[in-house]
Design an enzyme around this catalytic site. Structure first.
Site, short mmCIF file in Angstrom:
data_model
loop_
_atom_site.label_atom_id
_atom_site.label_comp_id
_atom_site.label_asym_id
_atom_site.label_seq_id
_atom_site.Cartn_x
_atom_site.Cartn_y
_atom_site.Cartn_z
N ARG A 62 0.83 -1.22 0.00
CA ARG A 62 0.00 0.00 0.00
C ARG A 62 0.86 1.26 0.00
O ARG A 62 0.50 2.27 -0.63
CB ARG A 62 -0.92 -0.03 1.22
CG ARG A 62 -1.96 1.09 1.27
CD ARG A 62 -2.95 0.81 2.39
NE ARG A 62 -4.02 1.79 2.44
CZ ARG A 62 -4.09 2.78 3.34
NH1 ARG A 62 -3.13 2.91 4.26
NH2 ARG A 62 -5.11 3.62 3.35
N HIS A 66 0.38 4.41 -2.58
CA HIS A 66 0.09 5.76 -2.12
C HIS A 66 1.23 6.72 -2.40
O HIS A 66 1.02 7.93 -2.47
CB HIS A 66 -0.25 5.73 -0.63
CG HIS A 66 -1.63 5.23 -0.34
ND1 HIS A 66 -2.35 5.62 0.77
CD2 HIS A 66 -2.44 4.38 -1.02
CE1 HIS A 66 -3.54 5.02 0.75
NE2 HIS A 66 -3.60 4.26 -0.33
N ASP A 67 2.42 6.20 -2.58
CA ASP A 67 3.54 7.05 -3.00
C ASP A 67 3.40 7.42 -4.47
O ASP A 67 3.46 8.60 -4.83
CB ASP A 67 4.86 6.32 -2.75
CG ASP A 67 6.07 7.17 -3.14
OD1 ASP A 67 6.06 8.37 -2.83
OD2 ASP A 67 7.00 6.62 -3.74
N VAL A 70 0.93 10.16 -5.88
CA VAL A 70 1.12 11.56 -5.50
C VAL A 70 2.41 12.06 -6.11
O VAL A 70 3.50 11.85 -5.60
CB VAL A 70 1.14 11.71 -3.96
CG1 VAL A 70 1.27 13.18 -3.58
CG2 VAL A 70 -0.12 11.11 -3.35
N GLY A 72 4.13 10.99 -8.48
CA GLY A 72 5.06 9.97 -8.92
C GLY A 72 5.72 9.20 -7.80
O GLY A 72 5.59 9.51 -6.62
N ASP A 74 8.35 8.67 -5.71
CA ASP A 74 9.51 9.43 -5.27
C ASP A 74 9.73 9.40 -3.76
O ASP A 74 10.50 10.18 -3.22
CB ASP A 74 9.39 10.89 -5.72
CG ASP A 74 8.14 11.58 -5.17
OD1 ASP A 74 7.40 10.95 -4.38
OD2 ASP A 74 7.90 12.75 -5.53
N SER A 76 7.90 10.37 -1.41
CA SER A 76 7.41 11.53 -0.66
C SER A 76 6.57 11.10 0.53
O SER A 76 6.52 11.80 1.55
CB SER A 76 6.61 12.45 -1.58
OG SER A 76 5.50 11.78 -2.15
N ASN A 94 -4.01 8.44 4.49
CA ASN A 94 -2.89 7.83 5.21
C ASN A 94 -2.99 7.91 6.73
O ASN A 94 -2.44 7.05 7.44
CB ASN A 94 -1.58 8.49 4.78
CG ASN A 94 -1.25 8.23 3.33
OD1 ASN A 94 -1.54 7.16 2.80
ND2 ASN A 94 -0.64 9.20 2.66
N PRO A 163 -7.20 7.23 -4.91
CA PRO A 163 -8.60 6.78 -4.93
C PRO A 163 -9.11 6.50 -3.53
O PRO A 163 -8.41 5.91 -2.70
CB PRO A 163 -8.54 5.51 -5.77
CG PRO A 163 -7.35 5.69 -6.65
CD PRO A 163 -6.34 6.42 -5.81
N HIS A 193 -6.11 -5.94 -3.05
CA HIS A 193 -7.00 -6.07 -1.90
C HIS A 193 -7.31 -7.52 -1.57
O HIS A 193 -8.13 -7.80 -0.70
CB HIS A 193 -8.29 -5.29 -2.14
CG HIS A 193 -8.13 -3.81 -2.04
ND1 HIS A 193 -9.16 -2.91 -2.22
CD2 HIS A 193 -7.03 -3.06 -1.78
CE1 HIS A 193 -8.71 -1.68 -2.08
NE2 HIS A 193 -7.41 -1.74 -1.83
N THR A 248 -9.41 -15.80 2.15
CA THR A 248 -7.96 -16.09 2.25
C THR A 248 -7.22 -14.77 2.51
O THR A 248 -6.53 -14.26 1.65
CB THR A 248 -7.45 -16.74 0.94
OG1 THR A 248 -7.76 -15.88 -0.17
CG2 THR A 248 -8.10 -18.09 0.71
#
Length: 328
Positions: A62, A66-67, A70, A72, A74, A76, A94, A163, A193, A248
């Site tokens: 994840r 999430h990196d 935002v 690209g 990088d 952040s 986050n 998203p 997921h 599972t």
């Protein structure tokens, strides 16, 4: 760790045909001479972290998502707040949910001991995402490398571009398109997921008041909703955790898509893949029926996502501590 290394090699052979996207100046052999042990170090620590905490694989995967969404891939997302940085860790997607930062710290410390200021934090996230998928039984892929680390963060980008669980399908498609990712990428990548958890606050409205009419989400199986309600009441219990795939939950497989066909997707943003459009529904049915195709598409889409706007060449820096920019 030897068993994990064998599994990783086998998974890489499985997906060696995955095409690398052009551009971005990334190269799977980037560290072959400057830090040849880099990938082994990352894989070993990810494997140990997974053994300590079976939830960690999903958390590391994840972080990479999430990196990259935002500005690209990088790193952040790893920056703590400072006088010059407002951390993305404080953003709505986050806050109280992003985790795994201590594992990244452990990986980075080991890399710094072996190859000081050589391997970027952004590449650590990309490799850890791959290794987390493999250690839970999913496919592997050869990771193009050479990303550099950002000098700042964007909490606004984190709030706007990632998203959300309650986004409509058109909104999710738009957010993926902004990253250069298409519908196949969307449906394949949400297959992550198949492992991990979601908080009650992420899906409560589906149980009680999906559209403001005081009724539950009609696309959620009533029996599944009845099982969820005791742990996710109308008020309170916001942080209570539920498996995204209740069948599972710790195995990377195609069960997620089978659950969607049974109307047992946990998040609204999961179930809309089946109910929102014929194109996404067709892919859900394909992946539910054929795990091999899902694995192939997932690996290809992860390479594609990992190539979203990387900093290369002289842009950015190689942080010595992933939580803060270097002091020059």
């Amino acid at each position: 760790m030897a068993m994990f290394a064998v599994a990783l090699v086998a998974a890489l052979l499985f997906s060696v045909s995955s095409a690398f996207p052009s551009g971005g100046q990334l190269d799977p052999h980037f560290y072959d001479h400057s830090c040849p042990q880099a990938q082994q170090i990352v894989a070993s620590i990810v494997g140990k972290a997974h053994n300590r905490d079976p939830r960690m694989a999903a958390s590391l995967l994840r972080l990479h998502f999430h990196d990259c969404f935002v500005k690209g891939c990088d790193a952040s997302i790893l920056l703590d707040s400072s006088a010059s940085v407002t951390s993305e860790k404080r953003s709505i997607p986050n806050k109280d949910s992003a985790r795994g930062f201590e594992v990244v710290d452990e990986i980075k410390a080991a890399l710094e001991a072996a190859c000081p200021r050589t391997v970027s934090c952004a590449d650590v996230l990309a490799l850890a995402a791959r290794d987390s998928t493999v250690v839970t039984g999913g496919p592997g892929w050869i990771v193009p490398l050479g990303r550099r680390d950002s000098l700042g963060a964007s909490i606004q980008g984190s709030n706007n571009d990632i998203p959300a669980p309650n986004n409509t399908l058109p909104t999710i498609i738009t957010k993926f398109k902004l990253q250069g990712l298409d519908t196949v990428d969307l449906v394949a990548l949400l297959g992550s997921h198949t492992i991990g958890n979601a908080r009650c606050t992420s899906f409560r409205q589906r149980l009680y008041n999906q559209t403001g009419n005081g009724l539950p989400d009609f696309t959620l199986d009533p029996a599944a909703a009845a099982i969820l309600r005791p742990g996710c009441p109308r008020s309170g219990g916001d942080q209570n955790l539920f498996f995204l795939d209740h069948v599972t939950p710790f195995k990377f497989d195609n069960q997620y898509y089978k659950n969607l066909l049974l109307r047992q997707g946990l998040l609204s943003s999961d179930e809309v893949l089946l109910t929102g459009s014929p194109a996404t529904a067709g892919l859900v049915k394909l992946y539910a029926a054929n795990q091999g195709i899902f694995f192939k598409h997932f690996a290809q889409s992860m390479v594609k996502m990992g190539n979203v706007s990387p900093l290369t060449g002289g842009k950015g820096e190689i942080r010595s501590n992933c939580r803060r920019v270097n002091r020059n």
